[in-house]
Design a protein around this motif. Structure first.
Motif, PDB file in Angstrom:
ATOM      1  N   ILE A  24       0.913  -1.791  -0.171  1.00  0.00           N
ATOM      2  CA  ILE A  24      -0.297   0.108   0.055  1.00  0.00           C
ATOM      3  C   ILE A  24       1.360   1.168   0.026  1.00  0.00           C
ATOM      4  CG2 ILE A  24      -2.254   0.974   0.782  1.00  0.00           C
ATOM      5  CD1 ILE A  24      -2.373  -1.653   2.673  1.00  0.00           C
ATOM      6  N   ALA A  26       2.583   4.401  -3.077  1.00  0.00           N
ATOM      7  CA  ALA A  26       3.629   4.710  -4.488  1.00  0.00           C
ATOM      8  C   ALA A  26       4.755   5.551  -4.040  1.00  0.00           C
ATOM      9  CB  ALA A  26       3.449   4.155  -5.352  1.00  0.00           C
ATOM     10  N   SER A  29       9.535   3.968   0.268  1.00  0.00           N
ATOM     11  CA  SER A  29       9.278   3.487   0.079  1.00  0.00           C
ATOM     12  C   SER A  29       8.866   1.942  -0.364  1.00  0.00           C
ATOM     13  CB  SER A  29       8.721   2.795   1.822  1.00  0.00           C
ATOM     14  OG  SER A  29       9.253   3.945   2.359  1.00  0.00           O
ATOM     15  N   ALA A  49      -3.108   5.532  -3.985  1.00  0.00           N
ATOM     16  CA  ALA A  49      -4.369   6.734  -3.406  1.00  0.00           C
ATOM     17  C   ALA A  49      -4.043   8.162  -4.519  1.00  0.00           C
ATOM     18  CB  ALA A  49      -4.625   7.619  -2.537  1.00  0.00           C
ATOM     19  N   TRP A  57       6.661  13.507  -1.530  1.00  0.00           N
ATOM     20  CA  TRP A  57       6.965  14.837  -2.967  1.00  0.00           C
ATOM     21  C   TRP A  57       5.693  14.632  -4.295  1.00  0.00           C
ATOM     22  CZ3 TRP A  57      10.056  17.186  -0.985  1.00  0.00           C
ATOM     23  CH2 TRP A  57      11.040  16.950   0.375  1.00  0.00           C
ATOM     24  N   ASN A  60       2.924  17.060  -1.951  1.00  0.00           N
ATOM     25  CA  ASN A  60       3.611  18.276  -1.564  1.00  0.00           C
ATOM     26  C   ASN A  60       4.026  19.068  -2.280  1.00  0.00           C
ATOM     27  OD1 ASN A  60       3.375  18.042   2.092  1.00  0.00           O
ATOM     28  ND2 ASN A  60       3.685  15.930   1.045  1.00  0.00           N
ATOM     29  N   ARG A  66      11.186  21.132   0.137  1.00  0.00           N
ATOM     30  CA  ARG A  66      12.068  21.287  -0.631  1.00  0.00           C
ATOM     31  C   ARG A  66      12.403  20.199   0.553  1.00  0.00           C
ATOM     32  NH1 ARG A  66      15.798  23.608  -3.011  1.00  0.00           N
ATOM     33  NH2 ARG A  66      14.018  25.417  -3.470  1.00  0.00           N
ATOM     34  N   SER A  69      17.054  17.062   3.597  1.00  0.00           N
ATOM     35  CA  SER A  69      18.301  15.488   3.798  1.00  0.00           C
ATOM     36  C   SER A  69      19.410  16.805   2.503  1.00  0.00           C
ATOM     37  CB  SER A  69      18.139  15.176   3.531  1.00  0.00           C
ATOM     38  OG  SER A  69      17.370  14.606   4.882  1.00  0.00           O
ATOM     39  N   TYR A  74      20.108  11.122   0.322  1.00  0.00           N
ATOM     40  CA  TYR A  74      19.020  11.407   0.125  1.00  0.00           C
ATOM     41  C   TYR A  74      17.884  10.669  -1.143  1.00  0.00           C
ATOM     42  CZ  TYR A  74      13.312  12.268   0.765  1.00  0.00           C
ATOM     43  OH  TYR A  74      12.323  11.847   1.106  1.00  0.00           O
ATOM     44  N   ILE A 152       2.611   3.396   3.710  1.00  0.00           N
ATOM     45  CA  ILE A 152       1.470   4.061   3.580  1.00  0.00           C
ATOM     46  C   ILE A 152       2.139   5.788   3.947  1.00  0.00           C
ATOM     47  CG2 ILE A 152      -0.275   3.218   3.288  1.00  0.00           C
ATOM     48  CD1 ILE A 152      -0.372   2.609   6.548  1.00  0.00           C
ATOM     49  N   LEU A 155       3.910  10.836   7.376  1.00  0.00           N
ATOM     50  CA  LEU A 155       3.872  12.009   7.150  1.00  0.00           C
ATOM     51  C   LEU A 155       3.246  12.284   5.749  1.00  0.00           C
ATOM     52  CD1 LEU A 155       6.247  14.053   8.059  1.00  0.00           C
ATOM     53  CD2 LEU A 155       4.768  14.254   9.696  1.00  0.00           C
ATOM     54  N   PHE A 392       0.684  16.888   9.335  1.00  0.00           N
ATOM     55  CA  PHE A 392      -0.078  15.950   9.619  1.00  0.00           C
ATOM     56  C   PHE A 392      -0.606  15.126  10.553  1.00  0.00           C
ATOM     57  CE2 PHE A 392       3.088  17.273   5.929  1.00  0.00           C
ATOM     58  CZ  PHE A 392       2.613  16.439   5.115  1.00  0.00           C
ATOM     59  N   ILE A 402      -6.838   2.955   7.809  1.00  0.00           N
ATOM     60  CA  ILE A 402      -7.176   1.992   7.154  1.00  0.00           C
ATOM     61  C   ILE A 402      -8.412   1.099   8.444  1.00  0.00           C
ATOM     62  CG2 ILE A 402      -6.644   0.045   5.640  1.00  0.00           C
ATOM     63  CD1 ILE A 402      -3.758   2.188   4.902  1.00  0.00           C
TER      64      ILE A 402
END
Ligand SMILES: Cc1cc2nc3c(=O)[nH]c(=O)nc-3n(C[C@H](O)[C@H](O)[C@H](O)COP(=O)(O)OP(=O)(O)OC[C@H]3O[C@@H](n4cnc5c(N)ncnc54)[C@H](O)[C@@H]3O)c2cc1C
Length: 546
Positions: A24, A26, A29, A49, A57, A60, A66, A69, A74, A152, A155, A392, A402
């Protein structure tokens, strides 16, 4: 722990679940997890979703978004080819660039064909007889899977303030994490920003010069420090590329996977002059140097913490012309580094502009949002646009959205009522075959470094299950109790655990999140990995495997 990348192993032949694994999310992770599981030859589906990859990214897109890190610390480290191919243009890249990078990753590894977008997962229920998870989507779609992996986001569940009238406003209003894909015209507008966390700071400093008038509603000021971003010139680019192994090795060794590491000296082991010079040096350095590379005791020793807080307070007073405004911008209820430190670029100078006004809502609380603007206890403001930089429902928020039910129909939300309970932040007793990425109780820090480790660990566990013909993997309740107690013990003595913040599970905008919990692993990343490696090296004998 290295996961062998040899011959693919297929899990479980049909008839059986629709998928060997469902992921769950994309974001970084979920994308990497998909890539790894495919290498095992598994049938995998990712439900996302949003309409594109990238998670944080993708969502937001607010002005000035930005990361803090260093770009080159990163990005993913798993593919040499990718490292060679991609050029970060700035030391701290903006959201459009990071999103472009993650789209390139999706193309390069052909990830999209196994990702189903516009697919919000609303329920996941364990079925003991067949040892699979039933996954339900918002649109009614239903799928069965042997393994379920949550990616998921720590944040990713935005919260609006609990203020009357939020739906009443007649102008434009946006939450920063739901910023539209289309260009938003700010020129000449009367704009309100509610919230001064890391996102609020980036938004405020970026739009102050282009809006007509900006009113900032601040409840809790944060200790901000300069980002010192700059372009990466071709020579530096070459150097970065040739030192990638060194950069990632360093990230593996440091406490929180950043390239910065604490100074081994205590704050008061040096003279007053040396201390002041060291703080000055750190304040002039890019990134989290002043937080992650400071004296070793600034977040555990009250006097040390007061020294760095006093230093940054003096900087704020120097940079903000109006002394009254400066005092309002100096935090009083927490010390430097005990909450997430927002990094800024001329944030404090924004308050020297004639078109920017700061409203301290602890003095004049917001009473309601009106059709025309915002009413506080002493003024009725009119706006064309309200920007909610209200953050968040962190770490557990996206789990709460969920309906997750494990053995005997037990709900995860119920199990975690008094705070999360996990083994290694990855497994939960009573929830077999469910693995979490960047959930509670895992090492976060410079997050992509932790993502790569956790994904590799989860992949190793699934590979082991597949090779041993196992169809059920669960943490014992003893292991969960022991890990949860360990995580709680690690937090004792940290000044950050005495402060209300998303890191201690407090969110005044979310019902039921007014009591502090230990949601975060606060030990070192190397110690975290050593413990996970130990579990893997003993062929997961601390788990219940069947
Ligand atoms: C503005 C901002 C700046 C940040 N800066 C940094 C930084 O400088 N350094 C750092 O290390 N970290 C930073 N972070 C943290 C950042 O979240 C992580 O670095 C990283 O992107 C997390 O990746 P992820 O894939 O675990 O989660 P996310 O990127 O949050 O992805 C989660 C995905 O899951 C999807 N999802 C959630 N629930 C469901 C559901 N029920 N059904 C279907 N899909 C679902 C979401 O739509 C989202 O796409 C920042 C976060 C924010 C918000």
């Amino acid at each position: 722990m290295a996961v062998s990348r040899e011959a693919p192993t297929t899990i479980d032949a049909a008839p059986g679940p629709d998928f060997d694994a469902i992921v769950i999310g994309a974001g970084m992770s979920g994308m990497y997890q998909l890539h790894r599981l495919r290498e095992l030859g598994m049938r995998v589906r990712v439900f996302e979703a949003g309409t594109g990859v990238g998670g944080t990214w993708y969502w937001n897109r607010y002005p000035g978004a930005r990361f803090d890190s260093e770009s080159y610390s990163y990005g993913y480290s798993f593919s040499k080819e990718l490292l060679e191919e991609w050029n970060w243009s700035e030391h701290f890249a903006g959201q459009p660039e990071t999103q472009a990078y993650l789209n390139l990753v999706a193309d390069k590894f052909d990830l999209r064909r196994d990702i189903q977008f516009r697919s919000r997962v609303t329920a996941v229920h364990w079925e003991e007889e067949t040892r699979h998870w039933n996954v339900t989507l918002q649109d009614g779609g239903r799928f069965r899977t042997r393994f379920l992996i949550t990616a998921i986001g720590p944040l990713s569940a935005p919260t609006l303030p609990r203020i009357e009238g939020v739906d009443m406003f007649g102008g434009q209003s946006f939450h920063t994490a739901r910023w539209p894909h289309e260009t938003v015209d700010l020129a000449g507008k009367r704009v309100a920003v509610i919230g001064t966390g890391a996102t609020g700071v980036q938004t405020i400093q970026t739009i102050a010069g282009s809006v007509g008038h900006l009113t900032v509603f601040q409840r809790t000021p944060n200790w901000c420090a300069p980002l010192h971003n700059s372009k990466i010139d071709p020579e530096t680019q070459k150097q970065i590329k040739s030192s990638y192994p060194e950069i990632f090795r360093r990230c593996q060794e440091t406490f929180a996977c950043f390239i910065h590491t604490p100074d081994p000296r205590g704050t008061f082991e040096v003279s007053d002059e040396e201390r002041e010079a060291f703080f000055e040096k750190l304040y002039a350095e890019p990134g989290f140097a002043i937080w992650q590379g400071n004296f070793r005791d600034i977040v555990i020793d009250r006097k040390a913490n007061a020294a760095i807080s006093d230093f940054v307070a003096r900087k704020i007073r120097q940079r903000v012309k109006d002394p009254e405004v400066a005092e309002k911008l100096i935090p009083r209820n927490h010390g430097f580094g005990t909450r997430r430190v927002p990094l800024e670029t001329r944030y404090y100078e924004a308050y020297n502009r004639d078109n920017v006004e700061l409203v301290d809502i602890t003095e004049t609380p917001i009473e309601r949002i009106t059709p025309k603007g915002i009413k506080t206890s002493n003024h009725d403001y009119e706006f064309d646009m309200i920007i909610y930089a209200t953050g968040f429902d962190a770490i557990t928020g996206s789990f709460d959205q969920i309906d997750i039910r494990g053995t005997h129909g037990v709900r995860l939300k119920q199990k975690w009522k008094g705070g999360p309970q996990t083994f290694l932040g990855v497994l939960i007793d009573g929830f077999p075959n469910l693995m979490m990425l960047m959930g509670p109780h895992t090492a976060l820090g410079n997050i992509p470094r932790s993502i790569e480790y956790n994904v590799d660990w989860v992949t190793g566990l699934i590979r082991h299950a597949s090779e041993a013909g196992l169809t059920r993997v669960e943490a014992t309740s003893a292991a969960v109790t022991s890990w949860t107690d360990h995580v709680k013990a690690l937090g004792v003595g940290l000044l950050s655990n005495e402060v209300n913040s998303w890191m201690t599970g407090i969110n005044s905008n979310v019902e039921g999140k007014q009591t502090r919990i230990v949601a975060r692993y606060s030990g070192s990343a190397p110690a975290y990995r050593a413990r996970c490696d130990e579990v893997a090296s003993r062929r997961y004998d601390e788990l219940e495997l069947a």
